[in-house]
Structures are given as C-alpha cells and as structure tokens.
Motif scaffolding. Structure first.
Motif, PDB file in Angstrom:
ATOM      1  N   LEU A 129      -1.028 -10.059 -17.225  1.00  0.00           N
ATOM      2  CA  LEU A 129      -1.546 -11.069 -16.296  1.00  0.00           C
ATOM      3  C   LEU A 129      -3.003 -10.829 -15.905  1.00  0.00           C
ATOM      4  CD1 LEU A 129       1.522 -11.603 -13.915  1.00  0.00           C
ATOM      5  CD2 LEU A 129       0.723 -13.093 -15.750  1.00  0.00           C
ATOM      6  N   GLY A 130      -3.595  -9.759 -16.427  1.00  0.00           N
ATOM      7  CA  GLY A 130      -5.012  -9.508 -16.185  1.00  0.00           C
ATOM      8  C   GLY A 130      -5.333  -8.945 -14.819  1.00  0.00           C
ATOM      9  N   LEU A 131      -4.357  -8.270 -14.198  1.00  0.00           N
ATOM     10  CA  LEU A 131      -4.578  -7.659 -12.889  1.00  0.00           C
ATOM     11  C   LEU A 131      -4.948  -6.197 -13.036  1.00  0.00           C
ATOM     12  CD1 LEU A 131      -1.432  -9.184 -11.171  1.00  0.00           C
ATOM     13  CD2 LEU A 131      -3.798  -9.705 -10.525  1.00  0.00           C
ATOM     14  N   ASP A 132      -5.784  -5.707 -12.132  1.00  0.00           N
ATOM     15  CA  ASP A 132      -6.098  -4.281 -12.100  1.00  0.00           C
ATOM     16  C   ASP A 132      -4.882  -3.514 -11.593  1.00  0.00           C
ATOM     17  OD1 ASP A 132      -8.647  -4.593 -13.006  1.00  0.00           O
ATOM     18  OD2 ASP A 132      -9.585  -4.505 -11.026  1.00  0.00           O
ATOM     19  N   PHE A 133      -4.595  -2.383 -12.236  1.00  0.00           N
ATOM     20  CA  PHE A 133      -3.467  -1.551 -11.821  1.00  0.00           C
ATOM     21  C   PHE A 133      -3.962  -0.135 -11.547  1.00  0.00           C
ATOM     22  CE2 PHE A 133      -0.163   1.553 -13.111  1.00  0.00           C
ATOM     23  CZ  PHE A 133       0.715   1.334 -12.055  1.00  0.00           C
ATOM     24  N   VAL A 134      -3.500   0.425 -10.423  1.00  0.00           N
ATOM     25  CA  VAL A 134      -3.784   1.812 -10.082  1.00  0.00           C
ATOM     26  C   VAL A 134      -2.443   2.531  -9.909  1.00  0.00           C
ATOM     27  CG1 VAL A 134      -4.819   3.400  -8.419  1.00  0.00           C
ATOM     28  CG2 VAL A 134      -5.959   1.232  -8.960  1.00  0.00           C
ATOM     29  N   ALA A 135      -2.270   3.617 -10.640  1.00  0.00           N
ATOM     30  CA  ALA A 135      -1.006   4.355 -10.590  1.00  0.00           C
ATOM     31  C   ALA A 135      -0.961   5.266  -9.371  1.00  0.00           C
ATOM     32  CB  ALA A 135      -0.833   5.185 -11.857  1.00  0.00           C
ATOM     33  N   SER A 136       0.215   5.294  -8.741  1.00  0.00           N
ATOM     34  CA  SER A 136       0.425   6.206  -7.618  1.00  0.00           C
ATOM     35  C   SER A 136       1.068   7.498  -8.111  1.00  0.00           C
ATOM     36  CB  SER A 136       1.345   5.549  -6.573  1.00  0.00           C
ATOM     37  OG  SER A 136       2.704   5.690  -6.964  1.00  0.00           O
ATOM     38  N   PRO A 137       1.021   8.568  -7.312  1.00  0.00           N
ATOM     39  CA  PRO A 137       1.847   9.735  -7.630  1.00  0.00           C
ATOM     40  C   PRO A 137       3.323   9.348  -7.561  1.00  0.00           C
ATOM     41  CG  PRO A 137       0.227  10.231  -5.913  1.00  0.00           C
ATOM     42  CD  PRO A 137       0.229   8.748  -6.094  1.00  0.00           C
ATOM     43  N   ARG A 138       4.185  10.173  -8.135  1.00  0.00           N
ATOM     44  CA  ARG A 138       5.618   9.905  -8.073  1.00  0.00           C
ATOM     45  C   ARG A 138       6.096  10.051  -6.630  1.00  0.00           C
ATOM     46  NH1 ARG A 138       9.623   9.842 -11.858  1.00  0.00           N
ATOM     47  NH2 ARG A 138      11.739  10.161 -11.087  1.00  0.00           N
ATOM     48  N   PRO A 139       6.696   8.987  -6.056  1.00  0.00           N
ATOM     49  CA  PRO A 139       7.178   9.104  -4.677  1.00  0.00           C
ATOM     50  C   PRO A 139       8.490   9.886  -4.636  1.00  0.00           C
ATOM     51  CG  PRO A 139       7.659   6.926  -5.545  1.00  0.00           C
ATOM     52  CD  PRO A 139       6.900   7.642  -6.614  1.00  0.00           C
ATOM     53  N   ARG A 140       8.619  10.699  -3.603  1.00  0.00           N
ATOM     54  CA  ARG A 140       9.882  11.429  -3.426  1.00  0.00           C
ATOM     55  C   ARG A 140      10.437  11.044  -2.060  1.00  0.00           C
ATOM     56  NH1 ARG A 140      10.515  14.491  -7.830  1.00  0.00           N
ATOM     57  NH2 ARG A 140       8.637  15.077  -8.994  1.00  0.00           N
ATOM     58  N   ARG A 141      10.362  11.907  -1.089  1.00  0.00           N
ATOM     59  CA  ARG A 141      10.810  11.514   0.247  1.00  0.00           C
ATOM     60  C   ARG A 141       9.847  10.472   0.803  1.00  0.00           C
ATOM     61  NH1 ARG A 141      12.363  16.262   4.244  1.00  0.00           N
ATOM     62  NH2 ARG A 141      13.894  16.473   2.560  1.00  0.00           N
TER      63      ARG A 141
ATOM     64  N   PRO B 230       8.489   7.918   4.042  1.00  0.00           N
ATOM     65  CA  PRO B 230       7.171   7.735   3.434  1.00  0.00           C
ATOM     66  C   PRO B 230       6.630   9.050   2.881  1.00  0.00           C
ATOM     67  CG  PRO B 230       7.018   7.645   5.823  1.00  0.00           C
ATOM     68  CD  PRO B 230       8.472   7.707   5.505  1.00  0.00           C
ATOM     69  N   SER B 231       5.864   8.957   1.804  1.00  0.00           N
ATOM     70  CA  SER B 231       5.399  10.131   1.062  1.00  0.00           C
ATOM     71  C   SER B 231       3.965  10.496   1.435  1.00  0.00           C
ATOM     72  CB  SER B 231       5.469   9.838  -0.437  1.00  0.00           C
ATOM     73  OG  SER B 231       4.712  10.760  -1.172  1.00  0.00           O
ATOM     74  N   PRO B 232       3.728  11.694   1.984  1.00  0.00           N
ATOM     75  CA  PRO B 232       2.344  12.109   2.284  1.00  0.00           C
ATOM     76  C   PRO B 232       1.450  12.103   1.053  1.00  0.00           C
ATOM     77  CG  PRO B 232       3.918  13.552   3.385  1.00  0.00           C
ATOM     78  CD  PRO B 232       4.710  12.695   2.450  1.00  0.00           C
ATOM     79  N   THR B 233       2.009  12.491  -0.105  1.00  0.00           N
ATOM     80  CA  THR B 233       1.208  12.516  -1.338  1.00  0.00           C
ATOM     81  C   THR B 233       0.783  11.112  -1.729  1.00  0.00           C
ATOM     82  OG1 THR B 233       2.434  14.458  -2.089  1.00  0.00           O
ATOM     83  CG2 THR B 233       1.197  13.237  -3.747  1.00  0.00           C
ATOM     84  N   VAL B 234       1.719  10.186  -1.666  1.00  0.00           N
ATOM     85  CA  VAL B 234       1.393   8.790  -1.991  1.00  0.00           C
ATOM     86  C   VAL B 234       0.381   8.242  -0.998  1.00  0.00           C
ATOM     87  CG1 VAL B 234       2.320   6.447  -2.091  1.00  0.00           C
ATOM     88  CG2 VAL B 234       3.547   8.315  -3.203  1.00  0.00           C
ATOM     89  N   MET B 235       0.562   8.537   0.295  1.00  0.00           N
ATOM     90  CA  MET B 235      -0.350   7.990   1.301  1.00  0.00           C
ATOM     91  C   MET B 235      -1.761   8.540   1.136  1.00  0.00           C
ATOM     92  SD  MET B 235       1.864   7.479   4.776  1.00  0.00           S
ATOM     93  CE  MET B 235       2.449   9.157   4.895  1.00  0.00           C
ATOM     94  N   ALA B 236      -1.887   9.805   0.755  1.00  0.00           N
ATOM     95  CA  ALA B 236      -3.226  10.358   0.506  1.00  0.00           C
ATOM     96  C   ALA B 236      -3.894   9.626  -0.655  1.00  0.00           C
ATOM     97  CB  ALA B 236      -3.123  11.850   0.222  1.00  0.00           C
ATOM     98  N   SER B 237      -3.129   9.378  -1.722  1.00  0.00           N
ATOM     99  CA  SER B 237      -3.653   8.631  -2.867  1.00  0.00           C
ATOM    100  C   SER B 237      -4.013   7.210  -2.469  1.00  0.00           C
ATOM    101  CB  SER B 237      -2.610   8.619  -3.983  1.00  0.00           C
ATOM    102  OG  SER B 237      -2.881   7.619  -4.938  1.00  0.00           O
ATOM    103  N   LEU B 238      -3.133   6.581  -1.714  1.00  0.00           N
ATOM    104  CA  LEU B 238      -3.355   5.192  -1.289  1.00  0.00           C
ATOM    105  C   LEU B 238      -4.598   5.081  -0.423  1.00  0.00           C
ATOM    106  CD1 LEU B 238      -2.290   2.286  -1.217  1.00  0.00           C
ATOM    107  CD2 LEU B 238      -0.770   2.959   0.656  1.00  0.00           C
TER     108      LEU B 238
ATOM    109  N   TRP C 258       1.258   0.659   6.234  1.00  0.00           N
ATOM    110  CA  TRP C 258       0.970   0.562   7.664  1.00  0.00           C
ATOM    111  C   TRP C 258       0.330   1.850   8.189  1.00  0.00           C
ATOM    112  CZ3 TRP C 258       3.463   3.046  11.966  1.00  0.00           C
ATOM    113  CH2 TRP C 258       3.136   2.509  13.213  1.00  0.00           C
ATOM    114  N   LEU C 259       0.863   2.998   7.770  1.00  0.00           N
ATOM    115  CA  LEU C 259       0.309   4.273   8.228  1.00  0.00           C
ATOM    116  C   LEU C 259      -1.109   4.484   7.693  1.00  0.00           C
ATOM    117  CD1 LEU C 259       3.548   6.417   7.811  1.00  0.00           C
ATOM    118  CD2 LEU C 259       2.379   5.925   9.985  1.00  0.00           C
ATOM    119  N   VAL C 260      -1.340   4.115   6.427  1.00  0.00           N
ATOM    120  CA  VAL C 260      -2.684   4.248   5.849  1.00  0.00           C
ATOM    121  C   VAL C 260      -3.645   3.265   6.517  1.00  0.00           C
ATOM    122  CG1 VAL C 260      -4.041   3.863   3.746  1.00  0.00           C
ATOM    123  CG2 VAL C 260      -1.928   5.203   3.650  1.00  0.00           C
ATOM    124  N   ALA C 261      -3.168   2.053   6.801  1.00  0.00           N
ATOM    125  CA  ALA C 261      -4.038   1.068   7.471  1.00  0.00           C
ATOM    126  C   ALA C 261      -4.464   1.562   8.850  1.00  0.00           C
ATOM    127  CB  ALA C 261      -3.307  -0.269   7.577  1.00  0.00           C
ATOM    128  N   ARG C 262      -3.570   2.198   9.588  1.00  0.00           N
ATOM    129  CA  ARG C 262      -3.921   2.739  10.904  1.00  0.00           C
ATOM    130  C   ARG C 262      -4.983   3.833  10.766  1.00  0.00           C
ATOM    131  NH1 ARG C 262       0.242   5.029  14.495  1.00  0.00           N
ATOM    132  NH2 ARG C 262      -1.251   4.468  16.103  1.00  0.00           N
TER     133      ARG C 262
END
Length: 419
Positions: free
Chosen positions: A49-61, A63-71, A95-99
């Motif tokens: 569809l021609g959209l930009d994609f950014v891969a996240s780390p693998r989420p585990r528990r 909300p994920s602190p690792t994912v949020m740092a990447s985000l 929501w946590l990253v936006a804050r």
C-alpha cells in the motif's frame, strides 16, 4: 499532520487490517502516515500500500518498556504529531509515550468491549454504537464510533478473480452450494460457531448438495479437524474442508454462494455481494435482511443468542432457505452489497478518522490526568494482571479477554436502533 498508526499486532486479523487500510486512506487525504509494530504477515500489505513501516522490538509483558523506548525515539525522530494505538496494549503504550513526549495519543478498540483501565481522558473510537453507549454511561466522554470500513476498490464483485479455478482446486462441484467462512480459528468467540457450522453443513448435505469451506488458522483448528473427521463420508468429497490461512482470501469470498461471519469479515463478504449469515455467540445466527439491518448497526456484525445448545437449530433454520433457493441468495446478496456501499466505504471512514484526529488535536495534548481517573485506571490494570496471573497458574488462559466478555452479551439488543 504526521501520524503514527500502531496496530496491536501484524498477524492476519480484522482490527489490524482495518488499521492499515485506514492508514492508507488517511495518507491519501494528504497526511504523513507511518505504521509501527512488530513484524508479521501484514508487513507485506503495508509495503504494497506504499506506507512507511517501522519495526518495533518484540513485545513481551505489556505495556513494554522496551517497546515504549523505541516508540518514543520514533516519535521524536519523525516529529510525530499523533500516536494512534489499536486495542489496549498499543493504546496504553502510545498514551504513556505521548505523556512523556508532549504529543497526542488516540485509540481505537475494535474488540467487543473496552478494557476499563484505558484512561478516560484518551480520545477513543469504538466499532459499534452499543459499545459507545456503554462507555458514555460509564463516564467516558471522548468516545466516538467508526464502524469497520471496507476498501471497495479492493473488495467488490467486479475484480475478475478466477473463482472457477478456486472451486476446481478444492473439488467443489458445479451443483454444490458453497458456504464460506473466513475467520481466525480462535478459541474465544469463533470456536463455538465454527463447530456448529461444520455439523450443520454435514447434516444439510444429506438433502442438499452443499460444501463448507473454512479459510483461516488458529488454536481451535485441531478441535475443528476432529469434528470434520467424524462427519459421515460422502461420495462427492468432504462436506467440510479446512483450507488454512490465505494471504489474500478475496477469491474465497468471491467464489462463495453464501458467507458466514462476524465483524469485518462479514462486511468483506457483503462487499462481494454475498448473502450473509451473521455469526455470534451462545447460539446466535441471523441472516442479514432489510428488517434487521438496524439491529446490526447498533450491535455490530455480531450477536448473542439464547444458549450454545440452540446454535445448531438456529443455523440450520437460517442456512437452509439460502441453500435451497438461488433467487433468495441473489436478492439478499444484492441487499448486502447495497448496504456496504452505502455505509462502510473506506474513503468515507478515512475522512471520519481524519476528522477525529483534528478534533482531538484541537482539544490539545492531554498530558495532565485527573488523579482520581489515573488511580482508577491503575487499580483496574492491577486487577487485570492479577487475574491473568491466576489464569496462567490454573492453565486456563483466555486468549482474547475483551472479546470474551462482549458488551452485547451484557446489554439486550431488543432496544436496537433502526438504521
């Protein structure tokens, strides 16, 4: 606007396909849209569809602190204005990253109920008027409705798909009525109905030439295979076939004479002009007809019946007239197509989605939260995590909590609003 869309995963599924197709629709309106998530089969669709994609780390528990740092890093580097999470884990992480970053977070829940720990200050879209009503009654004010849309350019009866080859590939005879269900074979919501459908088609085949094709995969497959294996043998091939997951199931919709389904799968079948029997829980089956469209507009393409034991009788009563009469199939298929064109086009939904972003942005980033509301969300999430831990210890983990206790099961549909 610069928008980051964050589906709950990138496996094949209705919510995430909606997220991606709406992202493309919003981009077509002139916005800069990035899709974020852990890689899965739908990355190919994002790229196509021609959209930009950014891969996240693998989420585990979550909300994920690792994912949020990447985000957070992606938000800052791409100067994102709006973070849009789909379903509760991406919503909480957004929501946590936006804050933290001073940006705006919005959420969409296409599940059949909203997690009570999603902050009430977060602008939220849900998939049915009934769920929005329940959320407003619970005190949520920033909630709107966006029914699952359908890309009518990519899903329509005039695509020229080779349905004859598809039917030959699966041994479907010319005289057989082909009933198709495209679904994740999930334990929650889907298992009960799929087992009933297999049994009913097996029974109907004794008097009418009919075949059920189940397109999809998931944890309920083994049990479904067991039921299919125990159906009476027949000379013309099996009455029920499990064909597994198709990366592009449109040819299955197009080849069908009758469709079974719920949610966005039901709407895609309608876009191909197929008569539809809507699947729900506790024995719910109902054929889409002009007189019950208002009920589905209220509850969504789903319902709750009188009890699981009634499902076989109910589905047989709905399916047999469709199997018997080509005229009825044609009339109801035309009505289904007319309905989806009038109410569920992707282009109209993308405009409503963009308007939702603009309205939320005009209200300003909600970086401060009422302490009582924050405390309520925290306590609700603590209860949720404790309950999940108990499930794991008991060996009975529900795979999809908020589809497991739908709003429609708690509130009568008898007061459904007419379209």
């Amino acid at each position: 606007m610069k928008i980051l869309v964050y589906p709950h995963d990138l496996a094949i599924g209705g919510s995430q396909i909606n997220a991606i197709e709406l992202a493309r629709g919003v981009a077509d309106l002139g916005h800069d849209v990035t899709v974020y998530g852990y890689p899965g089969p739908l990355v190919e669709k994002i790229t196509r569809l021609g959209l930009d994609f950014v891969a996240s780390p693998r989420p585990r528990r979550r909300p994920s602190p690792t994912v949020m740092a990447s985000l957070a890093a992606v938000v800052r580097s791409r100067e994102i204005d709006v973070l849009h999470g789909y379903e509760w884990p991406p919503i909480l992480e957004s929501w946590l990253v936006a804050r933290r970053t001073g940006r705006l977070a919005v959420g969409t829940v296409m599940s059949m109920a909203v997690a009570d720990f999603i902050p009430r200050s977060l602008p939220l879209l849900v998939g049915t008027e009934q769920i929005a009503d329940a959320e407003r009654r619970s005190g949520r004010t920033a909630v709107g409705v966006l029914e699952p849309p359908v890309d009518l350019a990519a899903n329509n009866p005039d695509l020229g798909l080779d349905t004859e080859a598809f039917r030959r590939q699966h041994g479907i005879r010319a005289d057989e009525v082909l009933v198709v269900v495209v679904s994740r074979l999930a334990t929650e919501m889907k298992r009960e109905g799929l087992l009933v459908a297999a049994r009913v088609v097996g029974e109907l085949d004794a008097s009418h030439p009919v075949r059920l094709l189940v397109v999809g995969d998931g944890p309920a497959r083994a049990e479904l295979e067991s039921v299919v294996a125990n159906l009476p043998p027949r000379a013309g091939g099996p009455a029920v076939q499990l064909v597994g997951e198709l990366s592009d199931p449109r040819v299955a919709y197009a080849a069908a004479d009758v469709a079974l389904g719920m949610g966005s799968s039901a709407l895609r079948a309608m876009a191909f002009g197929k008569p539809l029997v809507v699947q729900g829980e506790s024995g719910f089956w109902r054929t889409l007809r002009p007189e019950n469209l208002g009920d589905f507009a209220w509850t969504g393409w789903y319902g709750v019946g009188d009890g699981a034991g009634t499902g076989t009788m109910r589905l047989r009563a709905e399916l047999e007239p469709l199997v018997r009469s080509a005229r009825v199939r044609k009339e109801l298929g035309a009505f289904a197509l007319e309905t989806v064109r009038a109410r569920y086009s992707l282009q109209a939904a993308a405009r409503r989605q963009a308007d939702h972003y603009e309205a939320a942005r005009a209200a300003g980033p909600r970086t401060t939260v009422d302490p009582l509301s924050l405390s309520r969300s925290g306590l609700a999430f603590t209860r949720y995590t404790v309950d999940r831990a108990r499930q794991r210890l008991s060996g009975r983990v529900r795979l999809d909590d908020f589809n497991a206790r739908p709003v429609a099961a708690q509130r009568s549909t008898s007061g459904g609003r007419r379209a």
